[in-house]
Write a protein that holds these residues in place. Structure first.
Motif, short mmCIF file in Angstrom:
data_model
loop_
_atom_site.label_atom_id
_atom_site.label_comp_id
_atom_site.label_asym_id
_atom_site.label_seq_id
_atom_site.Cartn_x
_atom_site.Cartn_y
_atom_site.Cartn_z
N GLN A 1 0.83 -1.21 0.00
CA GLN A 1 0.00 0.00 0.00
C GLN A 1 0.86 1.26 0.00
O GLN A 1 0.55 2.23 -0.68
N ILE B 1 -1.48 -5.79 -3.48
CA ILE B 1 -2.11 -4.71 -4.24
C ILE B 1 -2.18 -5.20 -5.68
O ILE B 1 -1.19 -5.72 -6.21
N LEU C 1 -7.29 -2.97 -3.95
CA LEU C 1 -7.07 -3.83 -2.79
C LEU C 1 -8.06 -4.99 -2.84
O LEU C 1 -9.25 -4.77 -3.06
#
Length: 116
Positions: A17, A60, A45
């Motif tokens: 992230q 991700i 996500l």
């Protein structure tokens, strides 16, 4: 013939992230989106990340959509690739990649399942 590349970045303790956030905040994502032949460049996500059982890892998904292979080749030769590679190293990310070639035609029998 458009090409979609799905890249799954996997890291530990928020690294994936943080990578995506830095890609966005540094302006790299906007530069890639403005490259000739780029049709989409978006991070996602997964909802089921928690179900994996490993609280220290995460993924991700990047959906990277290009007009053709030539556009991808030009992107790979661009200065952005050095930035991307550097950030992948910084956040110690690992990747899996899937490529799809679009035929741009939805079969008639599938259209009844699409709500517009």
């Amino acid at each position: 013939m458009a090409i979609t590349v799905n890249l799954r970045y996997t890291g530990k303790k928020g690294a994936a992230q943080a990578f995506a956030r830095e890609m966005i905040s540094s302006g790299t994502v906007e530069k890639i989106r403005s490259e000739k032949g780029n049709l989409r460049y978006e991070y996602y996500l997964p909802f089921e990340e928690e179900a994996c059982g490993d609280d220290n890892s995460e993924t991700i998904l990047l959906i990277d959509f290009w007009e053709n292979q030539q556009a991808i080749d030009l992107h790979h030769a661009s200065p952005m690739m050095k930035t991307i590679a550097s950030l992948r190293e910084k956040y110690d990310l690992h990747m899996t990649i899937e490529r799809y070639v679009s035929d741009d035609k939805i079969p008639e029998q599938d259209k009844k399942f699409i709500r517009k």
